[in-house]
Design a protein around this motif. Structure first.
Motif, PDB file in Angstrom:
ATOM      1  N   THR A  35       0.819  -1.214   0.000  1.00  0.00           N
ATOM      2  CA  THR A  35       0.000   0.000   0.000  1.00  0.00           C
ATOM      3  C   THR A  35       0.851   1.261   0.000  1.00  0.00           C
ATOM      4  N   GLN A  36       2.021   1.210   0.632  1.00  0.00           N
ATOM      5  CA  GLN A  36       2.910   2.371   0.610  1.00  0.00           C
ATOM      6  C   GLN A  36       3.425   2.630  -0.803  1.00  0.00           C
ATOM      7  N   GLN A  37       3.846   1.558  -1.486  1.00  0.00           N
ATOM      8  CA  GLN A  37       4.328   1.721  -2.861  1.00  0.00           C
ATOM      9  C   GLN A  37       3.203   2.163  -3.796  1.00  0.00           C
TER      10      GLN A  37
ATOM     11  N   GLU B 148      -2.582   9.033  -0.666  1.00  0.00           N
ATOM     12  CA  GLU B 148      -2.471   7.963   0.317  1.00  0.00           C
ATOM     13  C   GLU B 148      -3.546   6.915   0.077  1.00  0.00           C
ATOM     14  N   PHE B 149      -3.116   5.713  -0.272  1.00  0.00           N
ATOM     15  CA  PHE B 149      -4.043   4.598  -0.466  1.00  0.00           C
ATOM     16  C   PHE B 149      -4.184   3.867   0.865  1.00  0.00           C
ATOM     17  N   ILE B 150      -5.379   3.914   1.443  1.00  0.00           N
ATOM     18  CA  ILE B 150      -5.652   3.243   2.710  1.00  0.00           C
ATOM     19  C   ILE B 150      -6.431   1.966   2.425  1.00  0.00           C
ATOM     20  N   LEU B 151      -5.848   0.848   2.795  1.00  0.00           N
ATOM     21  CA  LEU B 151      -6.452  -0.454   2.491  1.00  0.00           C
ATOM     22  C   LEU B 151      -7.674  -0.689   3.384  1.00  0.00           C
TER      23      LEU B 151
ATOM     24  N   CYS C 287      -4.265 -14.254  -5.953  1.00  0.00           N
ATOM     25  CA  CYS C 287      -4.925 -13.082  -6.523  1.00  0.00           C
ATOM     26  C   CYS C 287      -5.872 -12.443  -5.507  1.00  0.00           C
ATOM     27  N   TYR C 288      -5.898 -11.107  -5.520  1.00  0.00           N
ATOM     28  CA  TYR C 288      -6.719 -10.367  -4.563  1.00  0.00           C
ATOM     29  C   TYR C 288      -7.387  -9.179  -5.255  1.00  0.00           C
ATOM     30  N   LEU C 289      -8.517  -8.789  -4.695  1.00  0.00           N
ATOM     31  CA  LEU C 289      -9.149  -7.517  -5.004  1.00  0.00           C
ATOM     32  C   LEU C 289      -8.933  -6.612  -3.801  1.00  0.00           C
ATOM     33  N   ILE C 290      -8.342  -5.438  -4.008  1.00  0.00           N
ATOM     34  CA  ILE C 290      -8.115  -4.511  -2.912  1.00  0.00           C
ATOM     35  C   ILE C 290      -8.772  -3.172  -3.245  1.00  0.00           C
ATOM     36  N   GLY C 291      -9.158  -2.435  -2.217  1.00  0.00           N
ATOM     37  CA  GLY C 291      -9.784  -1.146  -2.437  1.00  0.00           C
ATOM     38  C   GLY C 291      -9.656  -0.240  -1.235  1.00  0.00           C
ATOM     39  N   ASP C 292      -9.879   1.050  -1.480  1.00  0.00           N
ATOM     40  CA  ASP C 292      -9.817   2.037  -0.396  1.00  0.00           C
ATOM     41  C   ASP C 292     -11.184   2.670  -0.140  1.00  0.00           C
TER      42      ASP C 292
END
Length: 290
Positions: free
Chosen positions: A6-8, A16-19, A33-38
């Motif tokens: 998330t930092q990269q 700032e991407f907050i998971l 494999c994952y789906l991630i979002g903020d």
């Protein structure tokens, strides 16, 4: 791991991407494999061991190159990197479902035809090596298509199999037969998707979507041969393609040797039933007259 990712990602996105969302998806053949979002933006992420970085880097570059053509719809690569223990690739996220309607297959065929007509290149190969599954696919530039395909595709896969103790005959004999079968066939090099199987196409809100490329500059018929063997090349797809770019004479004969390469890749990765199919295909190929 997730803190480093998330930092990269924040650095690349410039905010700032907050998971806030993380969902494990059905894994691919080689990656988690994952789906991630903020809460606003969503991304698709592939994760593997740190030593798989080169494969992700190749995919990132291929997707970037295909995106730049504005022809074939592919995911936008966002970030490729490593943590202390893993490598990862982040792509923009599409909600997808299987292709079903003839109109969608027709559109995909037209997209591929536009890709194959895009750009100019005198030689066959690519500036970097790519991967088929976990196996390296060498792309050193060649001026003759028959030499490139015989040596860097068929010969390479046969050598990888030999190192595993699997042989289908004398490698040099098979390679020479491939050269003979493609002798005199010197097509204009096209930028290829390179792995157009049924597993690598879907329907999104933007229309047909292709992913997991293994791109290089080569004979456009290679993409079509793979799509016919294990992909989306139904009648509507082929009609869409040929409406923009009719096939040359001899495709049906050349298709066999292109599909042999795909078979060898499957055999190298999975073995099993593909061992028998490869053996039968090569035996038949060696007795054919060219």
């Amino acid at each position: 791991m997730w803190q480093a990712i998330t930092q990269q990602l924040s650095d690349v996105l410039s905010f700032e991407f907050i998971l806030r969302e993380k969902e494990r998806l059905n894994d691919g053949e080689t990656n988690r494999c994952y789906l991630i979002g903020d809460g606003e933006q969503r991304y698709f992420i592939k994760v593997n061991e740190r030593n798989c970085l080169a494969k992700f880097e190749a995919e990132f570059e291929n997707l970037s190159a295909l995106n730049a053509t504005a022809t074939l719809c592919v995911p936008e690569p966002i970030l490729c990197g490593t943590t202390k223990t893993h490598s990862f690739l982040v792509l923009n996220h599409y909600v997808t479902k299987p292709l079903q309607l003839d109109a969608d297959f027709y559109q995909l065929g037209q997209q591929l035809a536009r890709l194959h007509c895009w750009g100019e290149q005198r030689d066959y190969g690519y500036d970097a090596d790519t991967y088929v599954g976990l196996n390296l696919q060498p792309n050193a530039w060649h001026k003759k298509w028959c030499l490139f395909f015989a040596e860097h595709r068929i010969g390479w896969q046969l050598q990888l199999l030999k190192e595993k103790g699997i042989e289908f005959g004398d490698i040099e004999t098979i390679v020479q037969k491939v050269k003979l079968s493609l002798a005199g066939h010197q097509p204009n090099p096209s930028l290829l998707h390179g792995a157009l199987s049924r597993h690598n196409v879907a329907l999104s809100f933007a229309g047909p979507l292709c992913y997991d490329p293994s791109s290089f500059w080569g004979d456009r018929e290679y993409d079509l041969a793979i799509a016919e063997y294990d992909g989306p090349a139904n009648a509507a797809f082929m009609q869409g393609y040929q409406a923009l770019s009719p096939l040359d004479n001899g495709y049906q004969q050349r298709k066999t040797v292109y599909q042999l390469y795909y078979l060898l890749c499957l055999c190298n990765q999975y073995g099993g039933e593909y061992l028998i199919e490869c053996d039968n295909t090569i035996s038949s190929f060696l007795v054919e007259k060219h």
